[in-house]
Scaffold this active site. Structure first.
Site, mmCIF file in Angstrom:
data_model
loop_
_atom_site.group_PDB
_atom_site.id
_atom_site.type_symbol
_atom_site.label_atom_id
_atom_site.label_comp_id
_atom_site.label_asym_id
_atom_site.label_seq_id
_atom_site.Cartn_x
_atom_site.Cartn_y
_atom_site.Cartn_z
ATOM 1 C CG ASP A 32 -2.063 0.982 1.101
ATOM 2 O OD1 ASP A 32 -3.206 0.530 0.927
ATOM 3 O OD2 ASP A 32 -1.812 2.217 1.153
ATOM 4 C CB ILE A 33 0.761 4.272 -2.129
ATOM 5 C CG1 ILE A 33 1.835 5.186 -2.704
ATOM 6 C CG2 ILE A 33 -0.494 5.047 -1.776
ATOM 7 C CD1 ILE A 33 1.461 5.782 -4.058
ATOM 8 C CG ASN A 89 -12.093 -0.654 3.956
ATOM 9 O OD1 ASN A 89 -12.428 -1.090 5.056
ATOM 10 N ND2 ASN A 89 -10.980 0.033 3.773
ATOM 11 N N GLY A 95 -15.389 3.365 3.583
ATOM 12 C CA GLY A 95 -14.041 3.810 3.246
ATOM 13 C C GLY A 95 -13.456 3.202 1.995
ATOM 14 C CD GLN A 96 -14.786 -0.954 -2.460
ATOM 15 O OE1 GLN A 96 -15.914 -1.238 -2.033
ATOM 16 N NE2 GLN A 96 -14.219 -1.624 -3.446
ATOM 17 C CG HIS A 102 -8.478 -3.123 -2.372
ATOM 18 N ND1 HIS A 102 -9.412 -2.458 -3.142
ATOM 19 C CD2 HIS A 102 -8.383 -2.424 -1.219
ATOM 20 C CE1 HIS A 102 -9.854 -1.403 -2.479
ATOM 21 N NE2 HIS A 102 -9.257 -1.366 -1.297
ATOM 22 C CG HIS A 104 -6.804 -2.876 3.095
ATOM 23 N ND1 HIS A 104 -6.071 -1.737 2.908
ATOM 24 C CD2 HIS A 104 -8.019 -2.631 2.538
ATOM 25 C CE1 HIS A 104 -6.805 -0.818 2.277
ATOM 26 N NE2 HIS A 104 -7.992 -1.338 2.037
#
Ligand code: 5GP
Ligand code: ZN
Length: 116
Positions: A32-33, A89, A95-96, A102, A104
């Protein structure tokens, strides 16, 4: 969002760079960035499915593969024994922000419950 405009589809094609940690024929895992834990990896199907619910309906085996890959990512980062969390999410209210499903994978620090 069309598939053509989808950020994670662009990571699959290589049009957007990512730090890939694991790949299978049908899935991709990358860091994750904006990590929220020492291990924070996103595991995605290469095919575009918007949410976990849509994926479960369309391709349950691919969903199971995401979970197996999430575990392999945790093992690769050495957090499978200490424990890790897998979060999907679902919907903007939860919060998607990227509508390409994906997982997390979070680990490497104390993960209390409920999350905070
Ligand atoms: P969501 O909020 O949809 O559950 O999660 C989207 C995640 O994608 C966020 O944790 C965010 O930091 C991450 N993200 C957004 N843009 C990029 C990107 O360009 N590259 C990577 N590696 N992660 C991204
Ligand atoms: Zn996509």
């Amino acid at each position: 969002v069309t598939v053509q405009d989808c950020l994670f589809c662009k990571i699959v094609t290589g049009d957007v760079p990512a730090t890939v940690v694991r790949e299978s024929a049908r899935t991709l895992a990358f860091r994750d960035i904006n990590p929220q834990a020492p291990t924070h990896v996103l595991v995605i199907p290469k095919d575009h499915h918007p949410t976990i619910a849509a994926l479960a309906k369309t391709d349950a085996e691919l969903l199971a593969e995401l979970v197996r890959e999430a575990h392999a990512v945790a093992a690769g980062d050495g957090v499978d024994e200490s424990g890790y969390r897998v979060v999907f999410n679902t919907g903007s209210g939860a919060g998607q922000t990227v509508f390409h499903v994906h997982a997390h994978v979070l680990g490497g620090r104390g993960l209390g419950w409920p999350p905070g």
